[in-house]
Write a protein that holds these residues in place. Structure first.
Motif, PDB file in Angstrom:
ATOM      1  N   TYR A 203       0.828  -1.209   0.000  1.00 37.59           N
ATOM      2  CA  TYR A 203       0.000   0.000   0.000  1.00 37.59           C
ATOM      3  C   TYR A 203       0.863   1.260   0.000  1.00 37.59           C
ATOM      4  O   TYR A 203       0.577   2.225  -0.717  1.00 37.59           O
ATOM      5  CB  TYR A 203      -0.914   0.021   1.229  1.00 37.59           C
ATOM      6  N   MET A 204       1.911   1.271   0.817  1.00 40.32           N
ATOM      7  CA  MET A 204       2.755   2.460   0.926  1.00 40.32           C
ATOM      8  C   MET A 204       3.515   2.718  -0.375  1.00 40.32           C
ATOM      9  O   MET A 204       3.653   3.870  -0.809  1.00 40.32           O
ATOM     10  CB  MET A 204       3.729   2.302   2.103  1.00 40.32           C
ATOM     11  N   THR A 205       4.003   1.659  -1.002  1.00 39.68           N
ATOM     12  CA  THR A 205       4.693   1.818  -2.283  1.00 39.68           C
ATOM     13  C   THR A 205       3.739   2.360  -3.338  1.00 39.68           C
ATOM     14  O   THR A 205       4.085   3.281  -4.099  1.00 39.68           O
ATOM     15  CB  THR A 205       5.270   0.470  -2.754  1.00 39.68           C
ATOM     16  N   SER A 206       2.534   1.808  -3.384  1.00 41.51           N
ATOM     17  CA  SER A 206       1.539   2.268  -4.362  1.00 41.51           C
ATOM     18  C   SER A 206       1.185   3.732  -4.129  1.00 41.51           C
ATOM     19  O   SER A 206       1.017   4.505  -5.086  1.00 41.51           O
ATOM     20  CB  SER A 206       0.278   1.402  -4.259  1.00 41.51           C
ATOM     21  N   TYR A 207       1.072   4.135  -2.867  1.00 41.79           N
ATOM     22  CA  TYR A 207       0.754   5.532  -2.542  1.00 41.79           C
ATOM     23  C   TYR A 207       1.855   6.465  -3.034  1.00 41.79           C
ATOM     24  O   TYR A 207       1.583   7.509  -3.650  1.00 41.79           O
ATOM     25  CB  TYR A 207       0.577   5.681  -1.033  1.00 41.79           C
ATOM     26  N   MET A 208       3.106   6.103  -2.795  1.00 43.58           N
ATOM     27  CA  MET A 208       4.206   6.979  -3.174  1.00 43.58           C
ATOM     28  C   MET A 208       4.396   7.035  -4.687  1.00 43.58           C
ATOM     29  O   MET A 208       4.882   8.038  -5.220  1.00 43.58           O
ATOM     30  CB  MET A 208       5.494   6.528  -2.475  1.00 43.58           C
ATOM     31  N   ARG A 209       3.999   5.983  -5.394  1.00 43.92           N
ATOM     32  CA  ARG A 209       4.071   6.009  -6.860  1.00 43.92           C
ATOM     33  C   ARG A 209       3.132   7.071  -7.434  1.00 43.92           C
ATOM     34  O   ARG A 209       3.423   7.680  -8.464  1.00 43.92           O
ATOM     35  CB  ARG A 209       3.698   4.636  -7.429  1.00 43.92           C
ATOM     36  N   VAL A 210       2.015   7.300  -6.758  1.00 46.91           N
ATOM     37  CA  VAL A 210       1.035   8.287  -7.219  1.00 46.91           C
ATOM     38  C   VAL A 210       1.364   9.682  -6.693  1.00 46.91           C
ATOM     39  O   VAL A 210       0.934  10.684  -7.260  1.00 46.91           O
ATOM     40  CB  VAL A 210      -0.387   7.865  -6.782  1.00 46.91           C
ATOM     41  N   HIS A 211       2.152   9.757  -5.625  1.00 42.81           N
ATOM     42  CA  HIS A 211       2.447  11.045  -4.989  1.00 42.81           C
ATOM     43  C   HIS A 211       3.942  11.367  -5.053  1.00 42.81           C
ATOM     44  O   HIS A 211       4.625  11.453  -4.027  1.00 42.81           O
ATOM     45  CB  HIS A 211       1.960  11.049  -3.539  1.00 42.81           C
ATOM     46  N   GLY A 212       4.436  11.497  -6.262  1.00 42.33           N
ATOM     47  CA  GLY A 212       5.775  12.035  -6.460  1.00 42.33           C
ATOM     48  C   GLY A 212       6.868  11.066  -6.835  1.00 42.33           C
ATOM     49  O   GLY A 212       7.969  11.495  -7.193  1.00 42.33           O
TER      50      GLY A 212
ATOM     51  N   HIS B 166       6.764  13.043   0.952  1.00 38.98           N
ATOM     52  CA  HIS B 166       8.023  13.705   0.609  1.00 38.98           C
ATOM     53  C   HIS B 166       8.966  12.779  -0.155  1.00 38.98           C
ATOM     54  O   HIS B 166       9.081  12.901  -1.367  1.00 38.98           O
ATOM     55  CB  HIS B 166       8.677  14.265   1.876  1.00 38.98           C
ATOM     56  N   SER B 167       9.623  11.866   0.524  1.00 38.66           N
ATOM     57  CA  SER B 167      10.608  11.039  -0.182  1.00 38.66           C
ATOM     58  C   SER B 167      10.790   9.707   0.524  1.00 38.66           C
ATOM     59  O   SER B 167      10.452   9.552   1.704  1.00 38.66           O
ATOM     60  CB  SER B 167      11.958  11.758  -0.256  1.00 38.66           C
TER      61      SER B 167
ATOM     62  N   MET C 207      13.030   9.961   3.626  1.00 39.77           N
ATOM     63  CA  MET C 207      12.384  10.413   4.856  1.00 39.77           C
ATOM     64  C   MET C 207      11.513   9.314   5.469  1.00 39.77           C
ATOM     65  O   MET C 207      11.440   9.174   6.692  1.00 39.77           O
ATOM     66  CB  MET C 207      11.563  11.674   4.583  1.00 39.77           C
ATOM     67  N   VAL C 208      10.855   8.530   4.623  1.00 36.38           N
ATOM     68  CA  VAL C 208      10.066   7.398   5.133  1.00 36.38           C
ATOM     69  C   VAL C 208      10.985   6.385   5.805  1.00 36.38           C
ATOM     70  O   VAL C 208      10.664   5.838   6.868  1.00 36.38           O
ATOM     71  CB  VAL C 208       9.257   6.737   3.997  1.00 36.38           C
ATOM     72  N   ALA C 209      12.135   6.134   5.181  1.00 35.73           N
ATOM     73  CA  ALA C 209      13.098   5.204   5.775  1.00 35.73           C
ATOM     74  C   ALA C 209      13.578   5.715   7.129  1.00 35.73           C
ATOM     75  O   ALA C 209      13.832   4.927   8.048  1.00 35.73           O
ATOM     76  CB  ALA C 209      14.281   5.000   4.833  1.00 35.73           C
ATOM     77  N   PHE C 210      13.675   7.041   7.266  1.00 41.52           N
ATOM     78  CA  PHE C 210      14.116   7.613   8.538  1.00 41.52           C
ATOM     79  C   PHE C 210      13.051   7.452   9.622  1.00 41.52           C
ATOM     80  O   PHE C 210      13.349   7.007  10.735  1.00 41.52           O
ATOM     81  CB  PHE C 210      14.467   9.091   8.368  1.00 41.52           C
ATOM     82  N   THR C 211      11.793   7.801   9.307  1.00 35.21           N
ATOM     83  CA  THR C 211      10.747   7.759  10.339  1.00 35.21           C
ATOM     84  C   THR C 211      10.237   6.346  10.587  1.00 35.21           C
ATOM     85  O   THR C 211      10.212   5.874  11.727  1.00 35.21           O
ATOM     86  CB  THR C 211       9.571   8.667   9.946  1.00 35.21           C
TER      87      THR C 211
END
Length: 489
Positions: free
Chosen positions: A37-46, A106-107, A110-114
């Motif tokens: 889900y998270m990968t799919s979301y980020m593909r659509v958002h930047g 964002h990126s 940043m996801v890897a950090f949080t």
């Protein structure tokens, strides 16, 4: 039946509280589900070109952070205390999920950090106190205590897989032809999920931390004396320093003097056997935990089914930890671990066949894998204490996590390249090879290790060296052992 006065209610509450803490921290095993889900979301958002092979770096950062933090956690806990460490670690863990609400837009860095670094940092501080306190309450049942507590870590995905899918994909929307989710209603729920999960974590952890308490000092000493083969003839809580009590406490001091220090442990063959075994099994674990759903999506078009498989995996994960903990108690660590690694080799070398067998075959293989690999997590903490002693066992176990830095780095760097070159079949054969390596290494571990046996080795070497007129101080044998050597010579 034991009388109520002899039932260690504080210990039972500590096991239950530790189980609940690790249940939330074990939501890590839902990563393979939420990653889609998270990968799919980020593909659509930047990040339109992002793949699962790219996003696995979040899990790798998580694992590498564990490897860096766990060796230090023993020192941190020693300074701030185990209960403060549990409260603080749980808060930081939950904070990582909440912060991901913003970083998803964002990126990947940043996801890897949080979601990776911050969450794993908190987890690394909170985990060890739950395990060491449980073993203090039940020193003669270390494997059982570890199996119960870390069973929560294995069972976390059973709850959180279902929560994630129920919130994000209640209509059971399937992936698009691209291999990713593209439904707008589904994707817009992804950031909010991070806040919901964080709130659930905090609620459970607050109650659980209050349940975990250390045994009174006098009770721990009595447990240790009984384990070492002698019992106190007087009440250890008595303020009267009788000659008999002084003798008992002197023996207790000698028992702790046998314990191996971290500096000594890193020069022992036993430590590196455990390190290499963990390196191999965790590499296998991290890979399958991240990719099982992505692999299933290549031939199964039912998101709810795949999520259910992941949820039930946690039941097997939890059961496997308890099973191997009990197996170690009844037999030895070496037998338990060789059984586990043989099973992993057989399962991974045949896993790709499930793409032909379909849903049922896929589910059975994945469940058996999740039943098998958790043995490492219940047996290694116990065997570390058994081998090196109670005093430094938790700290030494933390040093084993340095292997996670290497194996997670390999997973993050090589997974995408291996999948592009050889596909899932090649990936699974490589994982089977690591399982075989872990089996070979474990065959060199002693059957019944203990600090006393390690000290006896030192004593034997020291006797030979002293007989040749050499200095024996480097062998770190207890003072009373050195005195005995001097008398013999």
């Amino acid at each position: 039946m034991p009388s109520p006065s002899k039932i260690p209610w504080g210990g039972i509450l500590a096991l239950l509280g530790g189980f609940l803490i690790q249940l939330t921290l074990g939501s890590f095993y839902s990563f393979g589900n939420v990653m889609t889900y998270m990968t799919s979301y980020m593909r659509v958002h930047g990040s339109p070109n992002m793949t699962y092979g790219d996003f696995i770096v979040v899990q790798s950062v998580w694992g590498m952070t564990q490897g860096a933090i766990f060796p230090l956690s023993g020192f941190i806990i020693g300074i701030i205390g185990p209960r403060v460490a549990m409260f603080g670690g749980c808060f930081i863990f939950s904070l990582g999920s909440a912060l991901t609400y913003w970083t998803l837009n964002h990126s990947l860095t940043m996801v890897a950090f949080t979601y990776g670094f911050v969450s794993a940092f908190g987890q690394g501080i909170a985990l060890i106190p739950t395990m060491t306190i449980g073993m203090k309450w039940f020193p003669k049942r270390k494997g059982m205590a570890m199996g119960v507590i870390v069973g929560g870590f294995g069972g976390g995905a059973f709850i959180f897989n279902q929560i994630q899918t129920a919130i994000l994909n209640p209509e059971n929307v399937n992936i698009a032809e691209s291999g990713y989710f593209e439904d707008e209603d589904l994707l817009k729920r992804v950031p909010g999920l991070m806040l919901i999960l964080s709130a659930i974590y905090v609620s459970i952890q607050l109650v659980a931390c209050l349940m975990v308490t250390e045994p009174p000092a006098c009770q721990f000493l009595d447990n240790r004396k009984e384990l070492d083969g002698y019992a106190s003839p007087v009440d250890s809580s008595s303020p009267v320093e009788s000659p008999v009590k002084q003798e008992v406490l002197s023996k207790e001091s000698e028992a702790f003097e046998l314990d191996i220090t971290p500096r000594e442990a890193i020069r022992r063959r036993e430590f590196y056997i455990l390190w290499l075994t963990r390196f191999s099994v965790v590499l296998v674990t991290q890979t399958i935990a991240g990719f099982y759903k992505a692999f299933g999506q290549t031939f199964i078009e039912d998101d709810h089914f795949l999520s259910l498989v992941g949820a039930i995996c946690s039941i097997f994960n939890c059961s496997g930890r308890l099973f191997y903990g009990l197996l170690m108690d009844k037999t030895t660590y070496r037998l338990a671990m060789t059984t586990e690694t043989v099973g992993l080799f057989c399962l991974f070398s045949t896993l790709y066949v499930t793409s032909i067998l379909g849903q049922v075959g896929f589910a059975i293989w994945i469940w058996l894998i999740f039943l098998t690999f958790p043995g490492t997590y219940s047996t290694q903490p116990a065997v570390t204490v058994q081998t090196f002693g109670h005093k430094y066992g938790g700290t030494i176990y933390g040093f084993l996590f340095t292997s996670d830095i290497v194996n997670n780095l390999l997973v993050g760097i090589l997974s995408k390249s291996i999948l592009e070159a050889w596909g899932y079949m090649g990936l699974f054969f490589i994982l089977a090879a690591f399982a075989a390596f872990a089996f070979i290494v474990t065959c060199f571990f002693p059957w019944n290790p203990s600090p006393a046996l390690l000290r006896q080795k030192d004593e034997h070497i020291a006797c030979e060296e002293m007989g040749n007129g050499k200095d024996v101080s480097a062998y770190n044998t207890p003072n009373w052992t050195k005195d005995a050597i001097a008398l013999e010579n």
